[in-house]
Motif scaffolding. Structure first.
Motif, PDB file in Angstrom:
ATOM      1  N   ILE A  30       0.858  -1.185   0.000  1.00  0.00           N
ATOM      2  CA  ILE A  30       0.000   0.000   0.000  1.00  0.00           C
ATOM      3  C   ILE A  30       0.892   1.231   0.000  1.00  0.00           C
ATOM      4  O   ILE A  30       1.751   1.386   0.861  1.00  0.00           O
ATOM      5  CB  ILE A  30      -0.937   0.018   1.224  1.00  0.00           C
ATOM      6  N   ASN A  31       0.683   2.105  -0.968  1.00  0.00           N
ATOM      7  CA  ASN A  31       1.460   3.334  -1.081  1.00  0.00           C
ATOM      8  C   ASN A  31       0.666   4.471  -0.443  1.00  0.00           C
ATOM      9  O   ASN A  31      -0.068   5.192  -1.122  1.00  0.00           O
ATOM     10  CB  ASN A  31       1.774   3.625  -2.543  1.00  0.00           C
ATOM     11  N   TRP A  32       0.806   4.631   0.866  1.00  0.00           N
ATOM     12  CA  TRP A  32       0.054   5.651   1.603  1.00  0.00           C
ATOM     13  C   TRP A  32       0.717   7.011   1.390  1.00  0.00           C
ATOM     14  O   TRP A  32       1.893   7.180   1.663  1.00  0.00           O
ATOM     15  CB  TRP A  32       0.035   5.295   3.088  1.00  0.00           C
ATOM     16  N   GLN A  33      -0.054   8.009   0.945  1.00  0.00           N
ATOM     17  CA  GLN A  33       0.520   9.303   0.608  1.00  0.00           C
ATOM     18  C   GLN A  33      -0.057  10.462   1.408  1.00  0.00           C
ATOM     19  O   GLN A  33       0.418  11.590   1.287  1.00  0.00           O
ATOM     20  CB  GLN A  33       0.334   9.577  -0.894  1.00  0.00           C
ATOM     21  N   PHE A  34      -1.073  10.210   2.236  1.00  0.00           N
ATOM     22  CA  PHE A  34      -1.679  11.290   3.027  1.00  0.00           C
ATOM     23  C   PHE A  34      -0.804  11.557   4.248  1.00  0.00           C
ATOM     24  O   PHE A  34      -0.581  10.672   5.071  1.00  0.00           O
ATOM     25  CB  PHE A  34      -3.092  10.892   3.453  1.00  0.00           C
ATOM     26  N   THR A  35      -0.269  12.756   4.363  1.00  0.00           N
ATOM     27  CA  THR A  35       0.690  13.096   5.410  1.00  0.00           C
ATOM     28  C   THR A  35       0.108  14.115   6.384  1.00  0.00           C
ATOM     29  O   THR A  35      -0.960  14.684   6.155  1.00  0.00           O
ATOM     30  CB  THR A  35       1.966  13.677   4.794  1.00  0.00           C
ATOM     31  N   THR A  36       0.854  14.380   7.447  1.00  0.00           N
ATOM     32  CA  THR A  36       0.454  15.407   8.404  1.00  0.00           C
ATOM     33  C   THR A  36       0.365  16.769   7.731  1.00  0.00           C
ATOM     34  O   THR A  36      -0.549  17.555   8.013  1.00  0.00           O
ATOM     35  CB  THR A  36       1.462  15.465   9.566  1.00  0.00           C
ATOM     36  N   GLU A  37       1.299  17.053   6.826  1.00  0.00           N
ATOM     37  CA  GLU A  37       1.270  18.323   6.101  1.00  0.00           C
ATOM     38  C   GLU A  37      -0.005  18.438   5.274  1.00  0.00           C
ATOM     39  O   GLU A  37      -0.633  19.503   5.224  1.00  0.00           O
ATOM     40  CB  GLU A  37       2.504  18.439   5.201  1.00  0.00           C
ATOM     41  N   ASN A  38      -0.414  17.355   4.625  1.00  0.00           N
ATOM     42  CA  ASN A  38      -1.680  17.356   3.883  1.00  0.00           C
ATOM     43  C   ASN A  38      -2.862  17.614   4.812  1.00  0.00           C
ATOM     44  O   ASN A  38      -3.769  18.384   4.484  1.00  0.00           O
ATOM     45  CB  ASN A  38      -1.892  16.022   3.181  1.00  0.00           C
ATOM     46  N   ALA A  39      -2.842  16.935   5.969  1.00  0.00           N
ATOM     47  CA  ALA A  39      -3.958  17.053   6.913  1.00  0.00           C
ATOM     48  C   ALA A  39      -4.119  18.481   7.408  1.00  0.00           C
ATOM     49  O   ALA A  39      -5.247  18.987   7.554  1.00  0.00           O
ATOM     50  CB  ALA A  39      -3.733  16.106   8.097  1.00  0.00           C
ATOM     51  N   ARG A  40      -3.007  19.168   7.667  1.00  0.00           N
ATOM     52  CA  ARG A  40      -3.081  20.526   8.208  1.00  0.00           C
ATOM     53  C   ARG A  40      -3.606  21.528   7.183  1.00  0.00           C
ATOM     54  O   ARG A  40      -3.999  22.636   7.542  1.00  0.00           O
ATOM     55  CB  ARG A  40      -1.706  20.947   8.719  1.00  0.00           C
ATOM     56  N   ILE A  41      -3.608  21.129   5.907  1.00  0.00           N
ATOM     57  CA  ILE A  41      -4.174  21.972   4.857  1.00  0.00           C
ATOM     58  C   ILE A  41      -5.604  21.541   4.531  1.00  0.00           C
ATOM     59  O   ILE A  41      -6.553  22.326   4.618  1.00  0.00           O
ATOM     60  CB  ILE A  41      -3.297  21.915   3.588  1.00  0.00           C
ATOM     61  N   LYS A  42      -5.769  20.259   4.177  1.00  0.00           N
ATOM     62  CA  LYS A  42      -7.069  19.779   3.721  1.00  0.00           C
ATOM     63  C   LYS A  42      -8.085  19.668   4.849  1.00  0.00           C
ATOM     64  O   LYS A  42      -9.298  19.787   4.616  1.00  0.00           O
ATOM     65  CB  LYS A  42      -6.898  18.430   3.033  1.00  0.00           C
ATOM     66  N   LEU A  43      -7.619  19.410   6.065  1.00  0.00           N
ATOM     67  CA  LEU A  43      -8.531  19.259   7.203  1.00  0.00           C
ATOM     68  C   LEU A  43      -8.331  20.384   8.217  1.00  0.00           C
ATOM     69  O   LEU A  43      -8.521  20.194   9.418  1.00  0.00           O
ATOM     70  CB  LEU A  43      -8.309  17.889   7.872  1.00  0.00           C
ATOM     71  N   MET A  44      -7.976  21.548   7.724  1.00  0.00           N
ATOM     72  CA  MET A  44      -7.661  22.673   8.610  1.00  0.00           C
ATOM     73  C   MET A  44      -8.822  23.021   9.532  1.00  0.00           C
ATOM     74  O   MET A  44      -8.627  23.422  10.672  1.00  0.00           O
ATOM     75  CB  MET A  44      -7.270  23.889   7.770  1.00  0.00           C
ATOM     76  N   ARG A  45     -10.054  22.845   9.038  1.00  0.00           N
ATOM     77  CA  ARG A  45     -11.226  23.192   9.843  1.00  0.00           C
ATOM     78  C   ARG A  45     -11.335  22.368  11.115  1.00  0.00           C
ATOM     79  O   ARG A  45     -12.033  22.754  12.053  1.00  0.00           O
ATOM     80  CB  ARG A  45     -12.499  23.054   9.012  1.00  0.00           C
ATOM     81  N   LEU A  46     -10.676  21.200  11.141  1.00  0.00           N
ATOM     82  CA  LEU A  46     -10.765  20.335  12.314  1.00  0.00           C
ATOM     83  C   LEU A  46      -9.806  20.758  13.419  1.00  0.00           C
ATOM     84  O   LEU A  46      -9.939  20.316  14.563  1.00  0.00           O
ATOM     85  CB  LEU A  46     -10.492  18.888  11.916  1.00  0.00           C
TER      86      LEU A  46
END
Length: 224
Positions: free
Chosen positions: A202-218
């Protein structure tokens, strides 16, 4: 994304657990400290009320829309995404002792590992106490010491890579009418051997940096 339950805005506990999981996923492959993802799912046993028409050239197999409910079994799955290894176990029940026995089997599959990092959902059955309810204290502690438990946050089970493997198992093997638990065991074992043989990773590509942008509202707001 379809199927997601969005947690409340400013949920610090959610983002803390999420970033912990994402940090684990950044670790390079280490056979001494493997990262294993574990999940479970029910499988309904379904029988045919009428004999299906077999597949012939130019025509698909035909089944009657009526079916017979024959109970439910449980599918345990553990996956090591970086090595392309997974293991499946089918049980008649879904309780603490079943989970504890599966954890013991995972430990046996890594006899030389110093510590096994196990990523899983935060369910009531997924606790160290379940090991003590199933095994004698000395053995329960021995198994527990083999693991580092890492839990996905509530409403964040999509962070568990074992869900990906369960979806593949369902799409390629179990997503059809199967009458008995014995047949489920046979089919899932064949799938496990074939997929392990191909070492599908499995090539997991979702990172903490992605989360802080895409899920910023959380993320909670704060004052500088």
């Amino acid at each position: 994304m379809k199927g997601w339950v969005i947690p409340p805005k400013g949920n610090g506990e959610f983002v803390a657990c999420m970033e912990k999981v994402l940090d684990v996923y950044k670790r390079p492959y280490d056979s001494n400290r493997p990262v294993v993802c574990m999940d479970e799912s029910p499988k309904q046993l379904i029988g045919e009320t009428r004999k299906p028409m077999p597949m012939i050239e130019g025509h698909a197999r035909k089944c009657d829309f009526e079916y017979e409910r024959l109970g439910v079994c449980n599918v345990f799955l553990a996956s090591e995404p970086l090595s392309g290894y997974r293991m499946v176990k089918i049980t008649t029940n879904k309780c603490k002792t079943d989970w504890a026995e599966f954890i013991e089997e995972i430990a046996k599959n890594y006899p030389d590992a110093e510590k096994i990092t196990l990523v899983m959902d935060n369910l009531g059955t997924h606790t160290p106490g379940a090991l003590y309810e199933r095994f004698k204290p000395a053995k329960a502690k021995q198994i527990w010491d083999r693991f580092e438990f890492v839990y996905t946050p509530k409403h964040g089970s999509w962070l568990n890579m074992a869900e990906i493997e369960l979806n593949v198992l369902n799409n390629q093997c179990l997503g059809r009418r199967i009458r008995t638990i014995e047949e489920v065991c046979k089919e899932s074992k064949a799938w496990e051997l074939a997929r392990n043989g191909h070492k599908k990773k499995i090539n997991w590509q979702f990172t903490t940096e992605n989360a802080r942008i895409k899920l910023m509202r959380l993320y909670p707001s704060y004052d500088c």
